[in-house]
Write a protein that holds these residues in place. Structure first.
Motif, mmCIF file in Angstrom:
data_model
loop_
_atom_site.group_PDB
_atom_site.id
_atom_site.type_symbol
_atom_site.label_atom_id
_atom_site.label_comp_id
_atom_site.label_asym_id
_atom_site.label_seq_id
_atom_site.Cartn_x
_atom_site.Cartn_y
_atom_site.Cartn_z
ATOM 1 N N ALA A 1 0.549 -0.751 0.364
ATOM 2 C CA ALA A 1 0.478 0.387 -0.585
ATOM 3 C C ALA A 1 1.173 1.392 0.228
ATOM 4 O O ALA A 1 0.994 2.140 -0.904
ATOM 5 N N GLY A 2 2.224 1.272 0.689
ATOM 6 C CA GLY A 2 2.294 2.711 1.026
ATOM 7 C C GLY A 2 3.666 3.079 -0.452
ATOM 8 O O GLY A 2 3.590 3.996 -0.828
ATOM 9 N N LEU A 3 3.936 1.477 -0.738
ATOM 10 C CA LEU A 3 4.821 1.482 -2.438
ATOM 11 C C LEU A 3 3.780 1.668 -3.125
ATOM 12 O O LEU A 3 4.130 2.741 -4.372
ATOM 13 N N GLU A 4 2.601 1.994 -3.603
ATOM 14 C CA GLU A 4 1.655 2.597 -4.369
ATOM 15 C C GLU A 4 0.549 3.139 -4.384
ATOM 16 O O GLU A 4 0.818 4.437 -5.134
ATOM 17 N N LYS A 5 0.998 3.712 -2.929
ATOM 18 C CA LYS A 5 0.646 5.044 -2.815
ATOM 19 C C LYS A 5 1.465 6.480 -3.051
ATOM 20 O O LYS A 5 1.418 7.159 -3.648
ATOM 21 N N MET A 6 3.053 5.717 -2.983
ATOM 22 C CA MET A 6 4.314 6.778 -3.980
ATOM 23 C C MET A 6 3.768 6.834 -5.054
ATOM 24 O O MET A 6 3.737 8.172 -5.618
ATOM 25 N N GLY A 7 3.253 5.834 -5.878
ATOM 26 C CA GLY A 7 2.958 5.756 -6.497
ATOM 27 C C GLY A 7 2.521 6.625 -7.551
ATOM 28 O O GLY A 7 2.123 7.543 -8.679
ATOM 29 N N THR A 8 0.483 7.137 -6.980
ATOM 30 C CA THR A 8 -0.394 7.654 -7.009
ATOM 31 C C THR A 8 -0.151 9.134 -6.834
ATOM 32 O O THR A 8 -0.703 9.507 -7.240
ATOM 33 N N GLU A 9 1.188 9.832 -6.191
ATOM 34 C CA GLU A 9 1.196 10.648 -5.298
ATOM 35 C C GLU A 9 2.817 11.943 -6.004
ATOM 36 O O GLU A 9 2.449 12.797 -6.220
ATOM 37 N N VAL B 1 4.952 13.827 -8.487
ATOM 38 C CA VAL B 1 4.448 15.098 -9.130
ATOM 39 C C VAL B 1 4.461 14.755 -10.896
ATOM 40 O O VAL B 1 3.398 15.184 -11.115
ATOM 41 N N THR B 2 5.174 13.837 -11.405
ATOM 42 C CA THR B 2 5.645 13.986 -12.452
ATOM 43 C C THR B 2 5.788 12.581 -12.067
ATOM 44 O O THR B 2 6.959 12.019 -12.021
ATOM 45 N N HIS B 3 5.578 11.859 -14.071
ATOM 46 C CA HIS B 3 6.846 10.434 -13.827
ATOM 47 C C HIS B 3 7.072 10.329 -15.159
ATOM 48 O O HIS B 3 5.864 11.275 -16.300
ATOM 49 N N LEU B 4 8.245 9.928 -16.007
ATOM 50 C CA LEU B 4 8.326 9.912 -17.147
ATOM 51 C C LEU B 4 7.835 9.768 -17.863
ATOM 52 O O LEU B 4 7.455 8.972 -18.704
ATOM 53 N N GLY B 5 6.942 7.809 -17.483
ATOM 54 C CA GLY B 5 6.260 6.911 -18.797
ATOM 55 C C GLY B 5 5.191 7.361 -18.740
ATOM 56 O O GLY B 5 4.458 6.416 -19.321
ATOM 57 N N SER B 6 4.463 8.429 -17.924
ATOM 58 C CA SER B 6 2.799 8.269 -17.876
ATOM 59 C C SER B 6 3.082 9.631 -19.165
ATOM 60 O O SER B 6 3.718 10.020 -20.336
#
Length: 289
Positions: free
Chosen positions: A274-282, A284-289
């Motif tokens: 849950a902690g890992l996925e929460k960080m991913g959803t929060e 600010v930006t991501h090169l792969g998005s």
């Protein structure tokens, strides 16, 4: 690196031996100098763990309610719960006497007797929760050997018409003790022991001492018996060992003993995933998005 093609002996003193055995004519390292060309033949003998196989349970267990529970528990006790087994011995002892040779004090030794050491199997157990081992031994002794109060075997108090005598087969077991070679394929040593019965339940005591920790109960139980040792026993033990298939019996490769997350744990929020996925959803930006 080469090795001798005739490293293992055939014939001679190995004629009745089925296990691989080095040839003493090769590999000696303690002459004028060592002989590294034959270092393979200098391999030392290293002991391997001995296994106990229950062959016959006391007949009285068949007279008890749930006989398979009694016999199965005895089989597991001997074969799976003993973390140490000792007392098996096949050492030959030579007794001699002497008489004088001349007047200078020299003695000539004459053989007067040869004996084999007596085997007395002793099993060491870590008693389990609720003391099942001591309970089984208690029934074995009181019903098969002698009750401490009546001085009779309590098997006679059971309404069983099959019990007409108290010969040793009613209260004793027979076991095969096998020491395999390092590959677990050939029998190195083997003893066939009958008339085995417990000589004790192990200590059953109570005490109180608040200054010290509590103790794990360790049982050292002797099961004296009549043992046979020799080629015939080894050949019989080999037939038993041949039935034990070791192919792919690698503990490292066995399946995991747990394969799921329990529902009550999975229902709790938070944790690593849950902690890992929460960080991913929060993020600010991501090169792969």
């Amino acid at each position: 690196m080469s090795r001798l093609t005739d490293a293992m002996i055939t014939g001679g003193y190995a004629r009745d031996v089925d296990r691989p055995m080095l040839d003493l004519q090769h590999g000696g390292q303690n002459g004028w100098a060592n002989n590294l060309l034959e270092w393979h033949n200098n391999k030392a003998h290293v002991s391997t763990p001995m296994h106990c196989i229950l062959l016959e349970a006391p007949r009285m267990f068949k007279s008890f309610p749930d006989p398979q529970k009694w016999i199965g528990s005895l089989k597991a006790m001997f074969e799976l719960h003993a973390y140490a087994i000792e007392g098996l011995n096949a050492e030959l002892k030579v007794d001699t006497d002497t008489h004088d040779v001349g007047g200078a004090g020299e003695k000539q030794h004459e053989v007067t007797n040869v004996t084999r050491e007596t085997s007395t199997p002793k099993f060491t157990f870590i008693e389990k929760y609720g003391r099942p081992i001591q309970t089984l031994l208690d029934y074995w002794i009181r019903y098969g050997l002698q009750d401490p109060d009546t001085k009779f075997a309590l098997l006679g108090t059971m309404n069983n018409s099959e019990v007409k005598d108290m010969l040793a087969d009613w209260y004793s077991a027979t076991c095969l003790f096998i020491v395999p070679d390092p590959l677990h394929r050939s029998v190195d040593k083997a003893w066939l022991t009958t008339n085995m019965f417990p000589t004790s339940t192990g200590q059953i005591v109570g005490k109180r001492d608040l200054k010290t920790g509590q103790e794990i109960l360790t049982l050292d139980i002797e099961f004296p018996g009549i043992s046979q040792y020799g080629l015939g026993v080894s050949r019989f033990a080999q037939t038993i060992l041949d039935k034990v298939r070791t192919t792919h019996a690698d503990p490292f490769m066995r399946p995991a003993f747990a394969t799921t997350v329990s529902p009550d744990v999975e229902a709790v929020r938070g944790g690593y995933q849950a902690g890992l996925e929460k960080m991913g959803t929060e993020a600010v930006t991501h090169l792969g998005s």
